[in-house]
Design a protein around this motif. Structure first.
Motif, PDB file in Angstrom:
ATOM      1  N   HIS A  59      35.347  41.208  39.816  1.00  0.00           N
ATOM      2  CA  HIS A  59      35.773  40.639  38.535  1.00  0.00           C
ATOM      3  C   HIS A  59      36.555  41.655  37.701  1.00  0.00           C
ATOM      4  O   HIS A  59      36.097  42.770  37.492  1.00  0.00           O
ATOM      5  CB  HIS A  59      34.545  40.163  37.753  1.00  0.00           C
ATOM      6  CG  HIS A  59      34.899  39.479  36.468  1.00  0.00           C
ATOM      7  ND1 HIS A  59      35.551  38.262  36.428  1.00  0.00           N
ATOM      8  CD2 HIS A  59      34.751  39.862  35.184  1.00  0.00           C
ATOM      9  CE1 HIS A  59      35.747  37.915  35.175  1.00  0.00           C
ATOM     10  NE2 HIS A  59      35.270  38.875  34.401  1.00  0.00           N
ATOM     11  N   THR A  96      34.957  38.071  45.085  1.00  0.00           N
ATOM     12  CA  THR A  96      35.687  36.932  45.629  1.00  0.00           C
ATOM     13  C   THR A  96      36.496  37.404  46.826  1.00  0.00           C
ATOM     14  O   THR A  96      37.238  38.388  46.733  1.00  0.00           O
ATOM     15  CB  THR A  96      36.617  36.315  44.574  1.00  0.00           C
ATOM     16  OG1 THR A  96      35.837  35.874  43.461  1.00  0.00           O
ATOM     17  CG2 THR A  96      37.354  35.109  45.152  1.00  0.00           C
ATOM     18  N   SER A 106      29.171  41.541  46.611  1.00  0.00           N
ATOM     19  CA  SER A 106      29.518  40.496  45.637  1.00  0.00           C
ATOM     20  C   SER A 106      30.982  40.609  45.234  1.00  0.00           C
ATOM     21  O   SER A 106      31.514  41.705  45.071  1.00  0.00           O
ATOM     22  CB  SER A 106      28.634  40.619  44.394  1.00  0.00           C
ATOM     23  OG  SER A 106      27.299  40.297  44.689  1.00  0.00           O
ATOM     24  N   ALA A 109      32.075  28.837  47.401  1.00  0.00           N
ATOM     25  CA  ALA A 109      31.159  29.826  46.843  1.00  0.00           C
ATOM     26  C   ALA A 109      29.897  29.881  47.701  1.00  0.00           C
ATOM     27  O   ALA A 109      29.534  28.907  48.363  1.00  0.00           O
ATOM     28  CB  ALA A 109      30.792  29.474  45.397  1.00  0.00           C
ATOM     29  N   GLN A 116      33.898  32.767  46.439  1.00  0.00           N
ATOM     30  CA  GLN A 116      33.100  33.631  45.575  1.00  0.00           C
ATOM     31  C   GLN A 116      31.744  33.893  46.224  1.00  0.00           C
ATOM     32  O   GLN A 116      31.032  32.961  46.581  1.00  0.00           O
ATOM     33  CB  GLN A 116      32.903  32.982  44.203  1.00  0.00           C
ATOM     34  CG  GLN A 116      32.224  33.900  43.200  1.00  0.00           C
ATOM     35  CD  GLN A 116      32.103  33.294  41.813  1.00  0.00           C
ATOM     36  OE1 GLN A 116      32.363  32.101  41.631  1.00  0.00           O
ATOM     37  NE2 GLN A 116      31.721  34.087  40.847  1.00  0.00           N
TER      38      GLN A 116
END
Lengths: 112, 112
Positions: free
Chosen positions: A38, A85, A83, A9, A107
């Motif tokens: 997400h 993953t 932003s 991350a 992430q």
């Protein structure tokens, strides 16, 4: 075998840079990079084929060092939209044709 | 093109029941992949087909899982009997040759 990604991350401020690494224990034919937000499906960013080329997509670029069996994804002057993953997917030279396996993901959080 | 279409989007079932997930790949694509995504294991390749033929099913967890592709426009992933540890998001993806893989929106499976 799945490729290994690092870091797990990273938190960035808008405008900062980041590097995500992807390494494999086997010889690679190609490396794919995807980003997943997400609750959504992974979305293709770019593919790098054996030959050590570098590619770019807006301010996101990637390199592929086939000798080291590694690829790196560069996020330059990050934006809030970066932003998500990031996954690298690899196809080995000794794998069944087209077998694409993904790393565990990195992430990325970009803050204002 | 509408992209890769998966159904259902959400499935809640009781342990021991049979579950069938469906996928319609992008027209003209010749490779189809089934992935399972969990927090613990990331994106795992379960099986993939090329020209409707299963090429590599080494990622299928056990005999409870089976996948078919009766024609170029349809594939199913079946779990019988289902268990709570099968709970995950299942993605179907398709590609043309060695190009980018397009993912469907996924099926979120919950086995209680």
């Amino acid at each position: 075998q799945q490729p290994v990604q690092s870091p797990q991350a990273v938190i960035l401020r808008e405008g900062e840079d980041a590097v995500i690494n992807c390494s494999s224990s086997k010889a690679l034919y190609s490396v794919h990079w995807y980003r997943q937000k997400h609750g959504e499906a992974p979305v293709f960013l770019m593919i790098l084929l054996k030959g050590g080329e570098q590619k770019g997509h807006d301010k996101i670029s990637a390199s592929f060092n086939e000798k080291k069996q590694q690829s790196s994804l560069y996020l330059t002057a990050s934006q809030l939209s970066y932003s998500g993953t990031y996954f690298c997917g690899t196809e080995g030279t000794t794998d069944s044709w087209g077998k694409l396996q993904f790393g565990a993901g990195t992430q990325v959080v970009v803050t204002p | 093109d509408a992209g890769v279409i998966q159904s259902p989007r959400h499935e809640v079932t009781e342990m021991g029941q049979e579950v069938t997930l469906r996928c319609k790949p992008i027209s003209g694509h010749n490779s189809l992949f089934w992935y399972r995504q969990t927090m613990m294991r990331g994106l795992e390749l379960l099986i993939y087909f090329n020209n409707n033929v299963p090429i590599d099913d080494s990622g299928m967890p056990e005999d409870r899982f089976s996948a078919k592709m009766p024609n170029a426009s349809f594939s199913t992933l079946k779990i019988q009997p289902s268990e709570p540890r099968d709970s995950a998001v299942y993605f179907c993806a398709s590609s043309l040759g060695e190009g980018e893989a397009f993912f469907g929106q996924g099926t979120r499976l919950t086995v209680v």
